[in-house]
Motif scaffolding. Structure first.
Motif, PDB file in Angstrom:
ATOM      1  N   TRP B 102       0.840  -1.201   0.000  1.00 53.46           N
ATOM      2  CA  TRP B 102       0.000   0.000   0.000  1.00 53.46           C
ATOM      3  C   TRP B 102       0.875   1.251   0.000  1.00 53.46           C
ATOM      4  N   ASP B 103       1.921   1.231   0.817  1.00 50.14           N
ATOM      5  CA  ASP B 103       2.818   2.384   0.919  1.00 50.14           C
ATOM      6  C   ASP B 103       3.563   2.596  -0.398  1.00 50.14           C
ATOM      7  N   GLU B 106       1.188   3.896  -3.100  1.00 46.65           N
ATOM      8  CA  GLU B 106       0.783   5.287  -2.861  1.00 46.65           C
ATOM      9  C   GLU B 106       1.906   6.252  -3.261  1.00 46.65           C
ATOM     10  N   LYS B 107       3.135   5.875  -2.877  1.00 49.08           N
ATOM     11  CA  LYS B 107       4.267   6.759  -3.189  1.00 49.08           C
ATOM     12  C   LYS B 107       4.522   6.805  -4.698  1.00 49.08           C
ATOM     13  N   ILE B 108       4.379   5.657  -5.361  1.00 49.13           N
ATOM     14  CA  ILE B 108       4.584   5.655  -6.822  1.00 49.13           C
ATOM     15  C   ILE B 108       3.505   6.510  -7.484  1.00 49.13           C
ATOM     16  N   ALA B 109       2.252   6.332  -7.025  1.00 47.80           N
ATOM     17  CA  ALA B 109       1.144   7.090  -7.632  1.00 47.80           C
ATOM     18  C   ALA B 109       1.331   8.594  -7.421  1.00 47.80           C
ATOM     19  N   LYS B 110       1.833   8.977  -6.247  1.00 49.95           N
ATOM     20  CA  LYS B 110       2.032  10.400  -5.958  1.00 49.95           C
ATOM     21  C   LYS B 110       3.310  10.949  -6.584  1.00 49.95           C
ATOM     22  N   GLY B 111       4.154  10.045  -7.051  1.00 53.06           N
ATOM     23  CA  GLY B 111       5.407  10.481  -7.655  1.00 53.06           C
ATOM     24  C   GLY B 111       6.504  10.735  -6.650  1.00 53.06           C
ATOM     25  N   MET B 188       3.957  -6.893  -5.500  1.00 55.24           N
ATOM     26  CA  MET B 188       2.604  -6.412  -5.802  1.00 55.24           C
ATOM     27  C   MET B 188       2.570  -4.885  -5.810  1.00 55.24           C
ATOM     28  N   GLY B 189       3.260  -4.294  -4.848  1.00 56.89           N
ATOM     29  CA  GLY B 189       3.285  -2.830  -4.759  1.00 56.89           C
ATOM     30  C   GLY B 189       3.878  -2.208  -6.018  1.00 56.89           C
ATOM     31  N   PHE B 202      -5.076  -5.194  -5.093  1.00 56.34           N
ATOM     32  CA  PHE B 202      -4.662  -5.572  -3.737  1.00 56.34           C
ATOM     33  C   PHE B 202      -5.803  -6.276  -2.993  1.00 56.34           C
ATOM     34  N   VAL B 203      -7.022  -5.744  -3.137  1.00 58.50           N
ATOM     35  CA  VAL B 203      -8.165  -6.346  -2.434  1.00 58.50           C
ATOM     36  C   VAL B 203      -8.406  -7.768  -2.961  1.00 58.50           C
TER      37      VAL B 203
END
Lengths: 279, 289
Positions: B102-103, B106-111, B188-189, B202-203
């Protein structure tokens, strides 16, 4: 002559108030549906996804019957009725309240709750009904299907009164779930930083898959009267199976009205802890 | 008597770590401490996530208790064995199931994942420190919960009677189970390098995990076809394998095969994670600061 939207005219009687709130809720529902229909592919995918997960839940529990003949007095077909009822009550609760419950923490922490509180309507009503997750209607329909399948396999033919009782008990279950969930989410007014507080409901309500009559002693009493999970599965299922108890219906109605009323008292108390964080 | 000046600025207390001959150990120790401090700020959030580890298996255990008749043995478990199995699953899942995906996503998506990639330290070490810190917070909730469970189910419990070899294998399987899950979930992340919405993936993976780790039902109680699929997946080595070691039913040869297979999943998972990460970084265009 300019027309006046009667939704925003101060209402005086109870019926005026009710009509006004129903119109407001209708407007919210139309908005949410229009928003979902903007992304039709996404909505269809979500409908299937939610139904799939509901199916998995039913499968998990019923895998037990590959190994045993009954759980307490519940046969596999009766368990299908229970799981159907659980799926209906929980997913109807998610449909009506999921997005608002998960959003309340953010409203409090960013101070955007000001925008809700300054509206000329009941604050609890507005924070509770701001969004409707229509995708959760798919598992609700699936739940009705599973319960009907179980009833058919058992060879039962519930009468109109039984079905009506069942629907009322499911409605009471949704009201009780809402009150429990909303009350727990209000904790954010005291703790401030609990962004995941809304997630507390899902694992707790998952215990409603266990028929309360297989539990013993204080746990059984707690599931019926303290955290009334019995009304999210066992009680409606027993009514549909024709083995409900007479006190269930009046208790469910009184308890659900009382729980919603108590959640309103708690909401008013929680607001005293709120200090706006917005500019 | 002297009083402290009111305008004194509180300065963080520096915690000195002894210099280590192992490269990266000191950095890891500091990061671990910082992650602990961060995680302890969110201990109430930890309590909510802990309920996801505690209540679903507890619900299944209550269902089983309603299903057992005196003298019954189901899928090789008597009623005491079933209670011990689910309590073991609760404890091990709480401690051994990391969630780095998840972390990372999130970081990849936010750049902002570039900040992690550019740090002069191991990326695995960075995520491992954060995850281990959260597990310590979970311990705060696990220990009292297990004490209550043990009091409730006292009549069903007994110390596992197994050989020292089984205890050793159990001790080895614990960190390896953690690493099996850790590398798989890191991989997976990194799917976030290609997919914009990873939550659905993920779900779905959590659903698979619930089935194949034995979280809902012991794998012996599953249909044959589910067990056959599970044999080819790493999930059984997260913590199910460890629970089975303490049942004492494994022979020495089965123990050795199990530990070696688990080791293979750890190494395979690490290699897979590195391959996916390297491929992802090549196409990564960070836009965050």
């Amino acid at each position: 002559m300019a027309t006046v939207d009667t939704a925003f005219v101060p209402a005086t009687t109870f019926w005026h108030q009710l009509r006004r709130y129903l119109r407001l809720y209708g407007a919210v529902a139309r908005y949410c549906l229009a928003r979902d229909l903007e992304y039709r592919t996404n909505m269809v995918f979500n409908l299937f996804r939610e139904a799939f997960y509901a199916g998995l839940q039913v499968m998990f529990v019923n895998l037990i019957y590959l190994n045993v003949k009954s759980v307490g007095d519940w046969s596999s077909d009766q368990m299908l009725v229970l799981m159907g009822s659980y799926t209906i009550v929980t997913n109807l609760t998610y449909c009506l309240f999921w997005e608002t419950m998960t959003g309340l923490s953010g409203l409090v922490n960013t101070g955007e709750l000001d925008l809700v509180l300054t509206k000329p309507v009941n604050g609890q009503f507005l924070v509770s009904v701001r969004r409707i997750a229509f995708m959760n209607l798919a598992p609700v329909a699936f739940g009705f299907g599973i319960a009907s399948y179980g009833i058919t396999r058992l060879g039962l033919q519930p009468g109109l009164l039984d079905i009506l009782s069942y629907l009322i008990l499911c409605g009471c279950g949704v009201a009780l779930c809402y009150a429990m969930w909303f009350s727990s989410v209000l904790l954010v007014f005291w703790t401030g930083r609990m962004q995941n507080i809304a997630a507390v409901f899902e694992p707790v309500v998952s215990m409603a898959r266990v028929p309360t009559d297989v539990l013993r002693g204080p746990i059984r009493l707690a599931f019926t009267f303290v955290v009334p999970l019995a009304f999210a599965g066992t009680v409606p299922a027993r009514a549909l199976l024709g083995v409900g108890e007479a006190w269930h219906m009046p208790f469910a109605i009184v308890a659900s009205v009382g729980a919603v009323f108590a959640s309103n008292k708690l909401w008013k108390r929680a607001l005293r802890e709120y200090s706006s964080a917005s500019s | 008597m002297t009083t402290a000046p009111t305008n004194m600025v509180a300065r963080p207390v520096a915690v000195e770590f002894p210099r280590s001959s192992f490269p990266g150990t000191r950095k890891f120790g500091r990061l671990l401490l910082a992650s602990w401090q961060d995680a302890l700020q969110y201990r109430l959030e930890g309590a909510v996530w802990f309920l996801y580890d505690l209540l679903p298996p507890m619900g299944m255990l209550l269902l089983w208790l309603g299903a057992y008749r005196p003298g019954d043995t189901v899928a090789g478990y008597d009623v005491a064995g079933m209670v011990q199995y689910y309590l073991g699953v609760i404890a091990l899942r709480t401690l051994l199931n990391p969630h780095p995906e998840w972390d990372i996503a999130e970081k990849i998506a936010k750049g902002t994942y570039g900040q992690i990639l550019l740090r002069p330290m191991s990326i695995v070490g960075y995520h491992l420190a954060g995850e281990v810190a959260w597990k310590v917070v979970r311990l705060l909730w696990l220990l009292p919960s297990m004490a209550i469970c043990i009091a409730i189910f006292w009549d069903y419990l007994q110390t596992p009677v197994v050989s020292p070899l089984h205890w050793t294998a159990f001790a080895v399987s614990i960190p390896m189970g953690y690493l099996t899950a850790f590398f798989l979930k890191m991989t997976m992340g990194y799917v976030a390098f290609w997919a914009t919405n990873t939550e659905g993936i993920f779900v779905f993976m959590i659903s698979l995990e619930m089935v194949f780790t034995g979280n809902f039902l012991p794998l012996q109680a599953m249909p044959d076809w589910v067990r056959m699929i599970g044999d080819w997946l790493p999930y059984r080595y997260f913590y199910f394998f460890s629970t089975q070691i303490l049942r004492g039913t494994f022979t020495e040869a089965e123990l050795a095969t199990g530990i070696l297979t688990q080791l293979a999943w750890v190494i395979g998972g690490y290699i897979m994670m590195r391959i996916v990460r390297t491929a992802g970084i090549r196409r990564y265009a960070a836009f965050g600061g």
